[in-house]
Design an enzyme around this catalytic site. Sequence first.
Site, PDB file in Angstrom:
ATOM      1  N   GLU A 282       0.819  -1.214   0.000  1.00 24.21           N
ATOM      2  CA  GLU A 282       0.000   0.000   0.000  1.00 24.21           C
ATOM      3  C   GLU A 282       0.856   1.268   0.000  1.00 24.21           C
ATOM      4  O   GLU A 282       0.529   2.243  -0.692  1.00 24.21           O
ATOM      5  CB  GLU A 282      -0.925  -0.011   1.219  1.00 24.21           C
ATOM      6  CG  GLU A 282      -2.063   0.996   1.148  1.00 24.21           C
ATOM      7  CD  GLU A 282      -3.082   0.734   2.239  1.00 24.21           C
ATOM      8  OE1 GLU A 282      -4.227   0.383   1.908  1.00 24.21           O
ATOM      9  OE2 GLU A 282      -2.729   0.873   3.434  1.00 24.21           O
ATOM     10  N   GLU A 285       2.100   1.786  -3.405  1.00 31.21           N
ATOM     11  CA  GLU A 285       1.012   2.274  -4.260  1.00 31.21           C
ATOM     12  C   GLU A 285       0.778   3.761  -4.034  1.00 31.21           C
ATOM     13  O   GLU A 285       0.594   4.535  -4.981  1.00 31.21           O
ATOM     14  CB  GLU A 285      -0.255   1.472  -3.947  1.00 31.21           C
ATOM     15  CG  GLU A 285      -1.431   1.774  -4.857  1.00 31.21           C
ATOM     16  CD  GLU A 285      -2.651   0.926  -4.518  1.00 31.21           C
ATOM     17  OE1 GLU A 285      -3.599   0.936  -5.310  1.00 31.21           O
ATOM     18  OE2 GLU A 285      -2.648   0.267  -3.451  1.00 31.21           O
ATOM     19  N   CYS A 302      -8.579  -2.122   3.653  1.00 31.80           N
ATOM     20  CA  CYS A 302      -8.473  -3.306   4.516  1.00 31.80           C
ATOM     21  C   CYS A 302      -9.740  -3.579   5.312  1.00 31.80           C
ATOM     22  O   CYS A 302      -9.859  -4.632   5.944  1.00 31.80           O
ATOM     23  CB  CYS A 302      -7.278  -3.188   5.454  1.00 31.80           C
ATOM     24  SG  CYS A 302      -7.238  -1.683   6.398  1.00 31.80           S
ATOM     25  N   SER A 322      -7.296   1.723  -2.666  1.00 27.88           N
ATOM     26  CA  SER A 322      -6.095   0.923  -2.862  1.00 27.88           C
ATOM     27  C   SER A 322      -6.511  -0.442  -3.400  1.00 27.88           C
ATOM     28  O   SER A 322      -7.527  -1.003  -2.991  1.00 27.88           O
ATOM     29  CB  SER A 322      -5.363   0.750  -1.530  1.00 27.88           C
ATOM     30  OG  SER A 322      -4.412  -0.286  -1.621  1.00 27.88           O
ATOM     31  N   LYS A 361     -15.770 -10.034   7.644  1.00 27.64           N
ATOM     32  CA  LYS A 361     -14.766 -10.924   7.073  1.00 27.64           C
ATOM     33  C   LYS A 361     -15.398 -12.208   6.555  1.00 27.64           C
ATOM     34  O   LYS A 361     -14.865 -12.853   5.645  1.00 27.64           O
ATOM     35  CB  LYS A 361     -13.695 -11.247   8.114  1.00 27.64           C
ATOM     36  CG  LYS A 361     -12.846 -10.056   8.529  1.00 27.64           C
ATOM     37  CD  LYS A 361     -11.988  -9.578   7.379  1.00 27.64           C
ATOM     38  CE  LYS A 361     -11.086  -8.425   7.786  1.00 27.64           C
ATOM     39  NZ  LYS A 361     -10.252  -7.949   6.666  1.00 27.64           N
ATOM     40  N   GLU A 364     -16.335 -11.296   3.207  1.00 31.55           N
ATOM     41  CA  GLU A 364     -15.174 -11.028   2.353  1.00 31.55           C
ATOM     42  C   GLU A 364     -14.604 -12.300   1.727  1.00 31.55           C
ATOM     43  O   GLU A 364     -14.036 -12.264   0.632  1.00 31.55           O
ATOM     44  CB  GLU A 364     -14.088 -10.332   3.180  1.00 31.55           C
ATOM     45  CG  GLU A 364     -12.885  -9.897   2.361  1.00 31.55           C
ATOM     46  CD  GLU A 364     -11.814  -9.230   3.208  1.00 31.55           C
ATOM     47  OE1 GLU A 364     -11.151  -8.310   2.700  1.00 31.55           O
ATOM     48  OE2 GLU A 364     -11.639  -9.633   4.377  1.00 31.55           O
ATOM     49  N   GLU A 371      -8.682 -15.614  -4.796  1.00 31.14           N
ATOM     50  CA  GLU A 371      -8.255 -16.992  -5.041  1.00 31.14           C
ATOM     51  C   GLU A 371      -6.819 -16.997  -5.566  1.00 31.14           C
ATOM     52  O   GLU A 371      -6.546 -17.367  -6.707  1.00 31.14           O
ATOM     53  CB  GLU A 371      -9.195 -17.670  -6.043  1.00 31.14           C
ATOM     54  CG  GLU A 371     -10.641 -17.736  -5.571  1.00 31.14           C
ATOM     55  CD  GLU A 371     -11.594 -18.259  -6.630  1.00 31.14           C
ATOM     56  OE1 GLU A 371     -12.609 -18.856  -6.261  1.00 31.14           O
ATOM     57  OE2 GLU A 371     -11.303 -18.071  -7.848  1.00 31.14           O
ATOM     58  N   CYS A 509     -11.128  -1.573  14.327  1.00 31.17           N
ATOM     59  CA  CYS A 509     -11.369  -3.004  14.515  1.00 31.17           C
ATOM     60  C   CYS A 509     -11.479  -3.399  15.982  1.00 31.17           C
ATOM     61  O   CYS A 509     -12.062  -4.436  16.303  1.00 31.17           O
ATOM     62  CB  CYS A 509     -10.265  -3.818  13.859  1.00 31.17           C
ATOM     63  SG  CYS A 509     -10.041  -3.450  12.114  1.00 31.17           S
TER      64      CYS A 509
END
Length: 585
Positions: A282, A285, A302, A322, A361, A364, A371, A509
Site C-alpha cells: 500500500e 502504491e 483493509c 487501494s 470478514k 469477504e 483466489e 477493529c
Amino acid sequence: MVNIKINGIDCQVEEGTTILEAARANNIRIPTLCWLKGLNEIGACRICVVEMTWARSLVAACVYPISKADEGKEIKTHTKRVLDSRKTTLELLLSDHDKKCLVCARSGNCELQQLCKELGVDDVQRFTGAANNSEIDTSAAHMFRDNNKCINCRRCVAMCGKTQGIGVIGANERGFKTEVGCAFGMDLAQTACVSCGQCINVCPTGALSEKDDTDKVWAALNDPEKVVIVQTAPAVRASLGENFGFPIGTPVEGKMATALKMLGFNQVFDTNFGADLTIMEESGELLDRVTNGGVLPVITSCSPGWVRFCEAYYPELLPNLSSCKSPQQMTGAIIKTYWAEKNNVKPENIVSVSVMPCVAKKFELGRMNQEGAGKGIQDVDISISTRELAKMIEKAGIRFAELPDGDFDSPLGKGTGAAVIFGATGGVMEAALRTAVWKLTGESPDSPVDFKQVRGTEGIKTADFDVAGKTVKVAVASGLSNARELLEKVKKGEEKYDFIEIMACPGGCVNGGGQIIAPSELLNFTDIRAERAKALYSLDEGRVSRKSHENPEIKQVYSDFLGEPGGHKAHELLHTSYKASNLSK
C-alpha cells in the site's frame, strides 16, 4: 445547579442532567434496556422508571431532565411500585419472547436475562395469549436476525441509521405486530447492508448474532487429511481476554497463541504478518500515485465493511481505493502459495481459518479475486469472530486465564509494531506513514515512528506532514456516517487529501462487530474503544521492530518468492478489484 434527593441522599446536579445520569454520578444504578447514551435516548422500554415522590408518578429516568422546578424534591429508584412496574414490563416482554435460553447465542450475556434474574421474573407466565411468530432471516453471509427474540428496543436501528448512516433496517408494521426489519419485508441480503455487525454489538438479547462457523472449524480439526492453519487479527488480542474475566484493554497475545495450539491447529500464524505485507504494497502504491500523477486521494481497502459501503454508496470513488487485499486475505494467499510450496502441501488440502474482530470478514471470503492459489481455492476458507474463538476455548475446557504465554509459528508469525496498531482507527495510516517516510527520505532507522496526530477515537481526524520537503495531507475516519461526511467534502472539492484511512466500525477493529460484547451499562459510561486501543499501542511500543519494512519474515518472503513490492507476482497474489453494487439502499 439543582439540589435534589435520590433515595434520601442529597445530590447537586447541573440543570438538564437526566435522572439516570444524576443517579449514576452518585453511585446508584438504574437499569435500562433501550437506552444508549447519545444514540438511542428514546425512553421506550420503561425499565428505567423511577418514582417522583411529590407527584406519585413514575417517569423514565433516561429522558427526564432535572430542572429548577425539581429543586429540593426527592426521587426514589427502587420503591415497591417501581420494582413492580419493572417486573411487569419484563413479564410483558417475555409473553412474546422465544425463551429458549439454553440454546441462545447470548445466554449468560443477555441483558434481558440478567434483568429477569435481578427482578425475580420466573418461568410462570402471568400474561398469555397471542404471540408473534417470525421467520429467522439467515440470508446474509455474516449474521442472522431472529425477531422471536427481539424486544423492539430500536438500538440496532439507531446504530445502523445514525452511527453508520446505512439505515437498511427500521420498524415495520404497527402496534403488537411491530417488528424490526428491512423495507418491504426484504431479506437483509437484498439490501446494501455492509456487514459491519455493529447492530449485533448493541443488541441486548439474542435477536441478532453472527453466523456460528465453529462447527466447520471443529470438523476440519478432526479431519486427518487436512492441514488446518489459523491466523489471528491484531484487535482480537485486545478483546478476547474480556470473555475470561480480564479487564477491558488487557492484551492477551501470548495466551491466545497457546490456546490456539491447544485447540489443535497445525500452524498458528499472525495476521500482523499480513498487515506488514499490506503496508509494503500500500505504501508503494501511495508513493507511485503521488509521484506519478495517479488517482488521489488513495483510500485504504483493509476494512471489508467500508469497501462494501464504497461499492454501494460511492461507486464513483472506487478508482481511489487501494487495490491491496486486506491483511486477512493477503495472509491466506501466502499460506496457500508460499507456505504450501515450502512445505510441499497441496493448497486444496489446507483449511485456512481466520479469527477476526469483524463479521464482515465472513462476507469477504467469497468476494471476487480472492483466489491467489488458483481458481476455486479461496485465500481463506473459514472466518470466525473473537466471540466464536472464545466459545471454542470454553468448549475445549481450556483454562484460558491460567495459560502460559506462547509464540506464533514461523515463518508467518512475526509482526511489527506497525502491524499490531492496524486494529485501532488511525493505525493503518500511522503504519503506512512509518514506511512511506522511510521510502521517500531513505533516512536511518531513527526516522519517525510515532504519528500521534492520527491517533484517538474521534470520528474524523486530519493532519499534514512534511515529508522530504513535500506536504502530505491525510485524513482518518471511523464509523460510516463519519466516512460519508468526509467523502462528501472530498467530492465537492472542499477538502483535498493524498491519503485517507477509513474503517467501517467506530473506533476501528477494536470495536468490530465480532468482538466480545459489552453490556450497555459499560458502553454508556466507558470508552471501550480507547481502552482496547491502548492495548495495541502498548504492544507496539514493546516491539523491537516498529516499521513494516523491518520485519525479517516480510523481507524473506519478498526475497524468496514475491520479488519486489508491487511487482508482477505480488500484484497477482496480493491485489484485487472492485465492482459497483446494485443492492437496494
